[in-house]
Design a protein around this motif. Structure first.
Motif, PDB file in Angstrom:
ATOM      1  N   GLU A 202      11.706  -9.401   5.971  1.00 24.86           N
ATOM      2  CA  GLU A 202      12.277  -7.619   5.917  1.00 24.86           C
ATOM      3  C   GLU A 202      11.267  -7.852   4.406  1.00 24.86           C
ATOM      4  O   GLU A 202      12.287  -8.239   3.760  1.00 24.86           O
ATOM      5  N   TYR A 203      10.033  -6.747   4.192  1.00 27.92           N
ATOM      6  CA  TYR A 203       9.343  -7.402   2.471  1.00 27.92           C
ATOM      7  C   TYR A 203       9.702  -5.346   2.355  1.00 27.92           C
ATOM      8  O   TYR A 203       9.365  -4.853   3.270  1.00 27.92           O
ATOM      9  N   GLY A 204      10.353  -5.484   1.337  1.00 22.07           N
ATOM     10  CA  GLY A 204      10.281  -4.067   0.834  1.00 22.07           C
ATOM     11  C   GLY A 204      10.799  -3.903  -1.182  1.00 22.07           C
ATOM     12  O   GLY A 204      10.531  -4.881  -1.564  1.00 22.07           O
ATOM     13  N   GLY A 205      11.334  -2.925  -1.376  1.00 20.19           N
ATOM     14  CA  GLY A 205      11.745  -2.757  -2.454  1.00 20.19           C
ATOM     15  C   GLY A 205      11.914  -1.022  -2.886  1.00 20.19           C
ATOM     16  O   GLY A 205      12.383  -0.297  -1.089  1.00 20.19           O
ATOM     17  N   LEU A 206      12.025  -0.792  -4.013  1.00 22.44           N
ATOM     18  CA  LEU A 206      12.686   0.634  -4.318  1.00 22.44           C
ATOM     19  C   LEU A 206      12.043   1.578  -5.347  1.00 22.44           C
ATOM     20  O   LEU A 206      11.535   0.465  -6.134  1.00 22.44           O
ATOM     21  N   GLY A 207      11.245   2.786  -4.579  1.00 16.08           N
ATOM     22  CA  GLY A 207      10.264   3.038  -5.698  1.00 16.08           C
ATOM     23  C   GLY A 207      10.586   4.580  -6.133  1.00 16.08           C
ATOM     24  O   GLY A 207      11.700   5.265  -5.648  1.00 16.08           O
ATOM     25  N   LYS A 208      10.354   5.349  -7.416  1.00 13.95           N
ATOM     26  CA  LYS A 208      10.930   5.858  -8.153  1.00 13.95           C
ATOM     27  C   LYS A 208       9.501   7.110  -7.662  1.00 13.95           C
ATOM     28  O   LYS A 208       8.219   6.773  -8.383  1.00 13.95           O
ATOM     29  N   VAL A 209       9.939   8.417  -7.659  1.00 13.18           N
ATOM     30  CA  VAL A 209       8.639   9.347  -7.674  1.00 13.18           C
ATOM     31  C   VAL A 209       7.963   9.767  -8.805  1.00 13.18           C
ATOM     32  O   VAL A 209       9.275   9.882 -10.042  1.00 13.18           O
ATOM     33  N   PRO A 210       6.842   9.654  -9.231  1.00 20.40           N
ATOM     34  CA  PRO A 210       6.549   9.705 -10.645  1.00 20.40           C
ATOM     35  C   PRO A 210       6.145  11.085 -11.360  1.00 20.40           C
ATOM     36  O   PRO A 210       6.267  12.373 -10.079  1.00 20.40           O
ATOM     37  N   PRO A 211       6.592  11.345 -12.698  1.00 20.96           N
ATOM     38  CA  PRO A 211       6.315  12.336 -12.858  1.00 20.96           C
ATOM     39  C   PRO A 211       4.579  13.360 -11.748  1.00 20.96           C
ATOM     40  O   PRO A 211       3.841  11.831 -12.199  1.00 20.96           O
ATOM     41  N   ARG A 212       4.620  14.692 -11.639  1.00 20.27           N
ATOM     42  CA  ARG A 212       3.262  14.542 -10.591  1.00 20.27           C
ATOM     43  C   ARG A 212       2.306  14.935 -12.158  1.00 20.27           C
ATOM     44  O   ARG A 212       2.894  15.069 -13.506  1.00 20.27           O
ATOM     45  N   GLU A 213       0.860  14.514 -11.869  1.00 19.84           N
ATOM     46  CA  GLU A 213      -0.184  15.124 -12.553  1.00 19.84           C
ATOM     47  C   GLU A 213      -0.222  16.438 -13.008  1.00 19.84           C
ATOM     48  O   GLU A 213      -1.132  17.052 -11.494  1.00 19.84           O
TER      49      GLU A 213
ATOM     50  N   GLU B  42       0.684  -1.404   0.031  1.00 20.23           N
ATOM     51  CA  GLU B  42       0.296   0.096   0.037  1.00 20.23           C
ATOM     52  C   GLU B  42       0.745   0.744   0.017  1.00 20.23           C
ATOM     53  O   GLU B  42       0.958   1.764  -0.780  1.00 20.23           O
ATOM     54  N   ILE B  43       1.978   0.741   0.648  1.00 17.67           N
ATOM     55  CA  ILE B  43       3.290   2.591   0.997  1.00 17.67           C
ATOM     56  C   ILE B  43       3.544   2.909  -0.847  1.00 17.67           C
ATOM     57  O   ILE B  43       3.837   4.085  -1.366  1.00 17.67           O
ATOM     58  N   PHE B  44       3.332   1.969  -1.642  1.00 17.29           N
ATOM     59  CA  PHE B  44       4.466   2.026  -2.885  1.00 17.29           C
ATOM     60  C   PHE B  44       3.624   2.074  -3.923  1.00 17.29           C
ATOM     61  O   PHE B  44       3.405   2.520  -5.196  1.00 17.29           O
ATOM     62  N   LYS B  45       1.789   1.944  -3.876  1.00 18.06           N
ATOM     63  CA  LYS B  45       1.263   2.363  -4.685  1.00 18.06           C
ATOM     64  C   LYS B  45       0.840   3.590  -5.661  1.00 18.06           C
ATOM     65  O   LYS B  45       0.601   3.361  -6.554  1.00 18.06           O
ATOM     66  N   ASN B  46       1.697   4.263  -5.083  1.00 23.58           N
ATOM     67  CA  ASN B  46       1.595   5.908  -6.161  1.00 23.58           C
ATOM     68  C   ASN B  46       3.264   6.276  -6.450  1.00 23.58           C
ATOM     69  O   ASN B  46       3.680   7.579  -6.984  1.00 23.58           O
ATOM     70  N   LEU B  47       4.407   5.164  -6.312  1.00 24.22           N
ATOM     71  CA  LEU B  47       5.417   5.007  -7.038  1.00 24.22           C
ATOM     72  C   LEU B  47       5.720   4.027  -7.977  1.00 24.22           C
ATOM     73  O   LEU B  47       4.835   2.938  -7.718  1.00 24.22           O
ATOM     74  N   VAL B  48       6.853   3.938  -8.582  1.00 21.73           N
ATOM     75  CA  VAL B  48       6.821   3.162  -9.908  1.00 21.73           C
ATOM     76  C   VAL B  48       7.752   2.100  -9.420  1.00 21.73           C
ATOM     77  O   VAL B  48       8.813   2.345  -8.577  1.00 21.73           O
ATOM     78  N   VAL B  49       7.859   0.987  -8.350  1.00 20.68           N
ATOM     79  CA  VAL B  49       8.331  -0.025  -7.597  1.00 20.68           C
ATOM     80  C   VAL B  49       9.368  -0.532  -9.232  1.00 20.68           C
ATOM     81  O   VAL B  49       9.482  -0.937 -10.022  1.00 20.68           O
ATOM     82  N   GLU B  50      11.015  -0.550  -9.214  1.00 21.79           N
ATOM     83  CA  GLU B  50      11.870  -1.294  -9.446  1.00 21.79           C
ATOM     84  C   GLU B  50      12.065  -2.527  -9.585  1.00 21.79           C
ATOM     85  O   GLU B  50      12.008  -2.994  -8.342  1.00 21.79           O
ATOM     86  N   GLU B  51      12.683  -2.717 -10.658  1.00 26.21           N
ATOM     87  CA  GLU B  51      13.828  -4.276 -10.300  1.00 26.21           C
ATOM     88  C   GLU B  51      14.400  -4.224  -9.133  1.00 26.21           C
ATOM     89  O   GLU B  51      14.619  -3.580  -9.310  1.00 26.21           O
ATOM     90  N   PRO B  52      13.651  -6.097  -8.799  1.00 26.54           N
ATOM     91  CA  PRO B  52      12.571  -6.810  -8.913  1.00 26.54           C
ATOM     92  C   PRO B  52      11.596  -6.467  -8.381  1.00 26.54           C
ATOM     93  O   PRO B  52      10.886  -8.094  -8.205  1.00 26.54           O
TER      94      PRO B  52
END
Length: 269
Positions: free
Chosen positions: A258-269, A223-233
């Motif tokens: 420990e569950y998670g990953g890396l997210g990128k902030v997308p362009p603003r709408e 849920e925390i990542f829902k507005n981020l672009v999740v990077e691979e993997p």
């Protein structure tokens, strides 16, 4: 400057417990005893801690080398140990800026002694949820420029916050300040076993005198990542997040991860 909270050194702290699990020496008998109780519930907790620390080191290296990140904010940074964020980032670029945020007095004392001679690094004695104070702090404004990309790290820390403290909302407030192209790292303790979630949460709540959140489920992290672009993997057990091929596979934690990953902030709408 925000007032540091008083911490009773006769009460275990999650930061010092983590230090002991990593093989560190910045802990007390009360922390070690709490860890022994934790290991009775989740015997592979030491493996979990070690794998999480390696994830932090890998993800900072990837951010610096592959994504060109030169500004890092480490929320709830914990006790300094080997291969800290600034050491990895500044190996790539000595001019990289790193701000650590933690209000545990033991963390602050040890962290300050480590950072005193590094002008590009600071540790702020502020509760990590107090983003208004953080963003206005003179050392923060000296080192972090929100007009440029920033990497915000929430590594193995959100489970220390109760739901009432708004861990998801904390990340959202930070993301709102980041320019597109910035990155956010999040991982936290999760378990598919409700008994493990409840037992560890209760143990840590009692041992830390309420200075704890809860072990959550994977869906809470997603849920925390829902507005981020999740990077691979993607969102994974951090042991599986781009493991170094030259390293021998470590033993996995079983009861929780420990569950998670890396997210990128997308362009603003």
């Amino acid at each position: 400057m925000a007032k540091q909270k008083h911490v009773d050194l006769s009460v275990p702290s999650a930061a010092r417990m983590y230090d002991w699990l990593l093989g560190g020496s910045n802990n007390f008998e009360v922390d070690r005893e709490a860890c022994r109780l934790l290991l009775e519930i989740a015997p592979t907790s030491r493996e979990l801690a070690l794998n999480n620390r390696l994830f932090l080191q890998r993800v900072v290296r990837v951010l610096a080398e592959e994504h060109g990140m030169r500004q890092f904010i480490d929320f709830g940074s914990g006790l300094p140990t080997q291969r800290n964020v600034h050491q990895i980032a500044q190996e790539v670029d000595p001019e990289a800026h790193v701000v650590y945020i933690d209000n545990d007095p033991v963390v602050l004392a040890l962290g300050q002694s480590l950072l005193d001679e590094n002008d590009n690094t600071a540790i702020l004695p502020v509760d990590m949820t107090d983003t208004d104070t953080i963003f206005a702090h003179e050392d923060f404004t000296r080192l972090i420029d929100f007009t440029e990309p920033v990497a915000a790290l929430f590594v193995s820390v959100l489970h220390c916050l109760p739901d009432s403290a708004g861990p998801k909302e904390l990340v959202e407030r930070v993301v709102d300040k980041l320019r597109p192209g910035s990155f956010v790292v999040v991982c936290q303790l999760v378990s598919d076993d409700p008994e493990v979630r409840d037992d560890v949460t209760e143990l840590m709540r009692v041992q830390t005198h309420g200075n704890w959140g809860r072990v959550r489920e994977k869906a809470d992290v997603e849920e925390i990542f829902k507005n981020l672009v999740v990077e691979e993997p993607g969102l994974v057990d951090v042991t599986d997040w781009r493991p170094d091929s030259e390293l021998q596979q470590r033993q996995r934690s079983i009861e929780w991860t420990e569950y998670g990953g890396l997210g990128k902030v997308p362009p603003r709408e």
